[in-house]
Design a protein around this motif. Structure first.
Motif: not given
Lengths: 340, 340
Positions: A279, A281-283, B223-224, B252, B256, B279
């Motif tokens: 997570l 590096h994904q936020v 997420i990426d 998510i 972002q 999450l």
DNA sequence: CTGAAAGCGCTAACAA
DNA sequence: TTGTTAGCGCTTTCAG
């Protein structure tokens, strides 16, 4: 269920020969072997692993005990451990203790030495260690992710230098010019993450900075808790220019709290964590953190456990895993001229 | 290792009596039982589960096959499944196939019917189903999280009405006044998540809205990937006022991306996902999503698998799990007057 | 209520 | 090279 002897009958040999074909193929004449193999294929035979385990005296299964797999840190460890185990010809059985020592004890009692040839135990506390020692002599137990390399536990273990991780975080923030730093200290199931915070504070103290109690909060290990705690921290000490969290979940929660408070990350406040979970590096902004090489530690643990199984030792030897490394991403930056 | 017969010897009875004490305590005289129990305690005896499994013809272990536990959705399922299994007196063995069908086949071959009494298989594709059927008759296999209730697979299964989840998301966005909506369609290991997107599009179409290809991206589940895809989507179609993602990770990531693009969520753009992973409520803004009741599905799956083990059937019966439910949080809001 | 005996499916000497 | 013979530790009839 198709058994060995049914295969043997069909191939007109005995069970021993079939067994030989299945393992040291050397001692069987090629044409016999072929007949056996065909019989196996025809019948769809698959060996009964329980019977084999009983006969061999080992199950080729490792158990991994962890507190709660819903913490995103664990799956990463599990994934790596499982790959390593599979590569070495073992199964990996994941045992969730659900943060309940009673469940942990029950698992250990049932599994160690019967279902599993060896057990990997993560993030344990002292009481549980005592239990491991007192109860189980039938299979090796290896503690892993041990946070205190300076005080080896009374069992074989893989340690990680978490104090150094904290120190790296401190050095990084100091180099960026931060002095007024808040701390979020996680409270995992293995107890407070104090090796990390102590490592951090030691470096700060050397730089002449004392972290006072008001700038330091103890919180449960989760994004939520980090968010709430950060809110509280910024209310107590609005002039903080950086936040150090003892793990990434807390740091991620803190960063989100800052964004909610309209404090830019990292322009107004820097945030740093420890672990480098996926997570991180994904936020956004991507989290600066100190990586503890989870996968490498997992592999090391599996290798060492297998070695212990092959050559059992009572000695509580400790191996210190790979050194933590700073991973600079987007959540830390120089202290702004304007800020204190 | 202490064995049954050692206990028997010490208690001056035979193995059969010790075994009886360990199970149907009825047929043993209390004082004998006590003597046996004391012997067990004195010796620290623990039954060998492999031997028991061999003798009983069942291992009391279930296996759960999943593609990659590092996807945060799985740990939540695992946790619930493991609790349910434990409650029912079974172990749960988690098998990571690492997104590799070959590994999956190997696991199934080795485990089903020998180590495990039954197998839970998640997110599988057709080819793998065929393999399950052709190879394994020795233990029940239950497919779970099946995404197509309208086309039952040739195996027992627990289905979830994902089309309805998509429909609920569509209705929610329509009610908020959105018309120009982007779509992120995940590509899990079980193939494209098309039940979800089709459910969504069916509702939109009824409302007279056709989602054209340019507003719809297929992406890997992370997420990426959601972040990158959303960037692309907003570049293609800057006037989108909402984004629907077929799962929460994508959503998510999308949220972002929007924040990075300085498009406020939900004031400028609304975002909705499917699943309701943990999450989802921990990120900020908290994600509006359609919950598919992961834990409930896990429990249902375990219960049903155990039932199948007890009363084996060849019939490929399908059970549809709990209905998806809209969970409104902070990432969706009314379409702004200013936007298109 | 307890014991004797057979067997679960496989492995591993040892003989042939 | 193959077969024979004992188990591995436990459960489970069936007698006593």
């Amino acid at each position: 269920m198709v058994t060995l002897s049914e295969v043997a009958k069909r191939a007109r040999v005995t069970a021993a020969t079939v067994s030989n074909v299945l393992r040291n193929r050397e001692k069987v004449r090629p044409e016999t072997a072929e007949r056996v193999l065909r019989a196996i294929a025809d019948l769809g035979y698959r060996p009964n692993l329980n019977a084999r385990a009983l006969a061999e005296g080992r199950s080729s299964t490792l158990a991994l005990m962890l507190s709660n797999i819903s913490n995103p840190f664990y799956p990463e460890f599990v994934l790596a451990a499982e790959r390593a185990a599979r590569k070495a010809g073992h199964f990996l059985m994941v045992c969730n203790t659900d943060d309940d020592a009673e469940v942990g004890r029950a698992y250990l009692n049932q599994i160690a030495g019967t279902f599993a040839d060896g057990v990997l135990v993560m993030n344990t506390d002292i009481a549980f260690n005592e239990f491991c020692i007192s109860t189980i002599q039938s299979a090796p137990i290896l503690l892993t992710m041990w946070e205190h390399p300076e005080t080896p536990p009374p069992l074989p273990c893989i340690a990680v230098d978490f104090a150094r991780a904290g120190a790296l975080a401190a050095t990084h923030l100091l180099e960026l010019g931060h002095r007024d730093i808040g701390m979020l200290v996680g409270d995992g199931c293995g107890g407070l993450q104090d090796a990390r915070s102590n490592g951090f504070r030691a470096v700060m103290r050397e730089a002449g900075i004392e972290t006072d109690a008001a700038a330091m909060l103890q919180v449960r290990d989760s994004i939520d808790a980090g968010y709430i705690a950060c809110m509280q921290l910024m209310a107590n000490r609005p002039r903080l220019s950086a936040i150090f969290a003892t793990n990434d979940l807390l740091a991620i929660g803190a960063a989100q709290a800052l964004i909610t408070l309209r404090r830019a990350v990292p322009d107004d406040v820097s945030v740093i964590g420890i672990t480098d979970i996926q997570l991180a590096h994904q936020v956004h902004p991507a989290l600066t953190t100190v990586a503890i090489q989870t996968a490498a530690v997992a592999e090391l643990s599996v290798d060492r456990l297998i070695r212990l199984i092959q050559a059992p030792t009572q000695q509580p030897s400790m191996v210190v895993g790979p050194a933590p490394e700073l991973v600079v991403r987007a959540s830390t930056g120089p202290r702004r001229a304007g800020s204190r």
